[in-house]
Enzyme design. Structure first.
Site, PDB file in Angstrom:
ATOM      1  N   THR A  49       0.830  -1.224   0.000  1.00 32.30           N
ATOM      2  CA  THR A  49       0.000   0.000   0.000  1.00 32.30           C
ATOM      3  C   THR A  49       0.859   1.267   0.000  1.00 32.30           C
ATOM      4  OG1 THR A  49      -1.737  -1.165   1.177  1.00 32.30           O
ATOM      5  CG2 THR A  49      -1.794   1.237   1.309  1.00 32.30           C
ATOM      6  N   CYS A 102       0.426   7.184   9.626  1.00 29.83           N
ATOM      7  CA  CYS A 102      -0.553   8.078   8.982  1.00 29.83           C
ATOM      8  C   CYS A 102      -1.270   8.960  10.001  1.00 29.83           C
ATOM      9  CB  CYS A 102      -1.559   7.255   8.186  1.00 29.83           C
ATOM     10  SG  CYS A 102      -2.207   5.827   9.079  1.00 29.83           S
ATOM     11  N   HIS A 162      -9.271   7.922   7.955  1.00 25.16           N
ATOM     12  CA  HIS A 162      -9.452   8.146   9.396  1.00 25.16           C
ATOM     13  C   HIS A 162     -10.082   9.537   9.583  1.00 25.16           C
ATOM     14  CE1 HIS A 162      -6.425   5.001  10.032  1.00 25.16           C
ATOM     15  NE2 HIS A 162      -5.488   5.730   9.447  1.00 25.16           N
ATOM     16  N   GLN A 210      -5.203   7.439   4.906  1.00 24.68           N
ATOM     17  CA  GLN A 210      -4.105   6.627   5.449  1.00 24.68           C
ATOM     18  C   GLN A 210      -3.165   6.090   4.389  1.00 24.68           C
ATOM     19  OE1 GLN A 210      -7.278   5.585   5.230  1.00 24.68           O
ATOM     20  NE2 GLN A 210      -7.197   3.632   4.163  1.00 24.68           N
TER      21      GLN A 210
HETATM   22  P1  NAD Z   1       1.469  -3.803   2.967  1.00 20.63           P
HETATM   23  O1  NAD Z   1       1.258  -5.138   3.584  1.00 20.63           O
HETATM   24  O2  NAD Z   1       0.421  -3.238   2.085  1.00 20.63           O
HETATM   25  O3  NAD Z   1       2.830  -3.808   2.142  1.00 20.63           O
HETATM   26  C1  NAD Z   1       4.000  -4.431   2.587  1.00 20.63           C
HETATM   27  C2  NAD Z   1       4.702  -5.047   1.387  1.00 20.63           C
HETATM   28  O4  NAD Z   1       5.939  -5.623   1.818  1.00 20.63           O
HETATM   29  C3  NAD Z   1       3.908  -6.162   0.701  1.00 20.63           C
HETATM   30  O5  NAD Z   1       3.932  -5.976  -0.703  1.00 20.63           O
HETATM   31  C4  NAD Z   1       4.682  -7.429   1.087  1.00 20.63           C
HETATM   32  O6  NAD Z   1       4.602  -8.420   0.056  1.00 20.63           O
HETATM   33  C5  NAD Z   1       6.089  -6.901   1.200  1.00 20.63           C
HETATM   34  N1  NAD Z   1       6.958  -7.715   2.043  1.00 20.63           N
HETATM   35  C6  NAD Z   1       6.606  -8.554   3.063  1.00 20.63           C
HETATM   36  N2  NAD Z   1       7.712  -9.136   3.605  1.00 20.63           N
HETATM   37  C7  NAD Z   1       8.774  -8.648   2.892  1.00 20.63           C
HETATM   38  C8  NAD Z   1      10.169  -8.897   2.961  1.00 20.63           C
HETATM   39  N3  NAD Z   1      10.700  -9.730   3.868  1.00 20.63           N
HETATM   40  N4  NAD Z   1      10.972  -8.257   2.070  1.00 20.63           N
HETATM   41  C9  NAD Z   1      10.465  -7.392   1.139  1.00 20.63           C
HETATM   42  N5  NAD Z   1       9.132  -7.136   1.032  1.00 20.63           N
HETATM   43  C10 NAD Z   1       8.301  -7.761   1.903  1.00 20.63           C
HETATM   44  O7  NAD Z   1       1.809  -2.821   4.181  1.00 20.63           O
HETATM   45  P2  NAD Z   1       1.606  -1.243   4.240  1.00 20.63           P
HETATM   46  O8  NAD Z   1       0.232  -0.953   4.688  1.00 20.63           O
HETATM   47  O9  NAD Z   1       2.111  -0.629   3.002  1.00 20.63           O
HETATM   48  O10 NAD Z   1       2.553  -0.880   5.471  1.00 20.63           O
HETATM   49  C11 NAD Z   1       3.950  -0.753   5.330  1.00 20.63           C
HETATM   50  C12 NAD Z   1       4.483   0.125   6.448  1.00 20.63           C
HETATM   51  O11 NAD Z   1       3.869   1.418   6.336  1.00 20.63           O
HETATM   52  C13 NAD Z   1       4.161  -0.356   7.861  1.00 20.63           C
HETATM   53  O12 NAD Z   1       5.210   0.047   8.731  1.00 20.63           O
HETATM   54  C14 NAD Z   1       2.891   0.402   8.207  1.00 20.63           C
HETATM   55  O13 NAD Z   1       2.688   0.540   9.599  1.00 20.63           O
HETATM   56  C15 NAD Z   1       3.204   1.736   7.562  1.00 20.63           C
HETATM   57  N6  NAD Z   1       2.017   2.545   7.237  1.00 20.63           N
HETATM   58  C16 NAD Z   1       0.900   1.990   6.709  1.00 20.63           C
HETATM   59  C17 NAD Z   1      -0.200   2.795   6.432  1.00 20.63           C
HETATM   60  C18 NAD Z   1      -1.474   2.239   5.888  1.00 20.63           C
HETATM   61  O14 NAD Z   1      -2.522   2.802   6.154  1.00 20.63           O
HETATM   62  N7  NAD Z   1      -1.456   1.178   5.136  1.00 20.63           N
HETATM   63  C19 NAD Z   1      -0.132   4.176   6.648  1.00 20.63           C
HETATM   64  C20 NAD Z   1       1.054   4.731   7.133  1.00 20.63           C
HETATM   65  C21 NAD Z   1       2.126   3.906   7.443  1.00 20.63           C
END
Ligand code: NAD
Length: 336
Positions: free
Chosen positions: A11, A139, A219, A300
């Site tokens: 994401t 976020c 949110h 977010q």
């Molecule tokens: P997500 O699950 O959508 O994306 C994570 C990606 O990492 C996936 O494509 C997954 O396949 C990949 N991945 C998993 N293990 C891996 C590895 N060992 N090596 C390389 N790639 C790997 O997660 P996200 O929502 O994008 O969240 C990522 C970070 O951003 C987290 O720290 C989260 O807290 C933070 N975040 C998320 C949001 C949100 O609303 N989604 C907002 C702000 C911050």
């Protein structure tokens, strides 16, 4: 040109990769994926070079995905890596970034001690200059900090009481709920959001509470801020109007919900319906003596994207805070 790579193409990662690609002072080396799913196929269509774990090369190739090398190859080719892997995975990758003496930007799901500084462009850009490891706060924390630091610039903020209504899941997540309940989460007070704000504004008196709502769009935050001196509603509106990455919406235009905010993003043709700006409901701003009340929406999936770009510039000492914010906003079509 600074060589940047993106580890964890989900994401947040897919949005940050696209944003890096659009920066005139950055070159996107490639993205790292662990599974050959639809996101990897789309990344290939976008023309990104794809790097994978050594033992996954075969499965990617069997799915028709061309591989540029291993994740270690990608790290070695880069000056700095944006790590957007799932919560806690970034901390494990830090050892590899350190092994190859590479800088990295982590996300809010990592513990604060993964980095030298937690980051919010409007609040503490200068503290992050030249740092090797920076953590872009979550976020919700980005929304809180952007708003609090802006109001603090007209009158000193003495304390903040925040209620965070959290989206239950991102739109792509099919296994998360609730689907018919509001959940006090965490059920204890304060929620972790206040603690996270304190990673940037260390002395701020802030207490937060949070509930999860069955929605995927955005949110909403309900803030009560006590100021040292009284300001008017107009002072606050004028400050928001001159602050980048904050927009005001009003009842006059029939926007009173997250559904309508996202509809505006669709109508504007924003990529992925993203609204990286904090979206303040203008009619919610209310001043009583030294207290300010307001409500705003936080998208977010996209609010941290410009922050990641600014964090790269701060780490590499490429630009001042003002220059970086201006360049990031111009390239991503965000309100300046
Ligand atoms: P997500 O699950 O959508 O994306 C994570 C990606 O990492 C996936 O494509 C997954 O396949 C990949 N991945 C998993 N293990 C891996 C590895 N060992 N090596 C390389 N790639 C790997 O997660 P996200 O929502 O994008 O969240 C990522 C970070 O951003 C987290 O720290 C989260 O807290 C933070 N975040 C998320 C949001 C949100 O609303 N989604 C907002 C702000 C911050």
């Amino acid at each position: 040109m600074i060589k940047v790579s993106l580890n964890g193409y989900g994401t947040i990662g897919k949005r940050v990769a696209n944003a890096i690609f659009l920066q005139p002072d950055m070159k996107l080396i490639g993205i790292a994926k662990t599974s050959p799913n639809y996101e990897a196929l789309v990344a290939q269509k976008m023309g990104y070079r794809i790097f994978v774990p050594e033992n996954s090369i075969k499965s990617f190739e069997e799915n028709g995905i061309k591989i540029a090398g291993t994740i270690e190859d990608m790290i070695k080719e880069s000056d700095i890596i944006v790590d957007a892997t799932p919560n806690g995975v970034g901390a494990k990758y830090k050892e590899i970034y350190q092994k190859f003496s590479k800088k990295a930007i982590f996300q809010g799901g990592e513990k604060a001690n993964v980095a030298e500084v937690s980051f919010s462009a409007l609040c503490n850009y200068d503290e992050a200059v030249n740092k090797n490891y920076i953590r872009v706060v979550s976020c919700n924390t980005t929304g809180l900090l952007r708003t609090i630091c802006t109001i603090n610039s007209i009158s000193k903020v003495e304390k903040v009481r925040a209620t965070v209504v959290r989206r239950a899941a991102d739109p792509k997540e099919v296994k998360k709920g609730p689907i018919n309940s509001l959940v006090a989460d965490p059920v204890s007070v304060p929620s972790h959001h206040a603690k996270d704000v304190n990673t940037v504004l260390k002395d701020l008196d802030i207490v937060s509470m949070a509930v999860i709502a069955p929605t995927t769009l955005m949110h909403i935050h309900l803030l009560n801020i006590t100021l040292k001196s009284q300001v008017s509603k107009e002072d606050i509106i004028n400050k928001f109007l001159e602050t980048p990455r904050i927009v005001l919406v009003s009842r006059k235009s029939d926007i009173t919900s997250t559904a309508e905010i996202i509809e505006v993003a669709r109508d504007l043709g924003r990529l992925r319906n993203d609204i990286p700006e904090v979206v303040v409901f203008e009619d919610s701003i209310y001043v009583k003596d030294h207290e300010v009340f307001l409500m705003y929406g936080v998208h977010q999936e996209s609010i941290v994207v410009p922050e990641n770009i600014d964090a790269i510039r701060a780490s590499m000492n490429l630009a001042s805070r003002e220059e970086s914010i201006k360049m990031t906003n111009a390239t991503l079509g965000i309100r300046s």
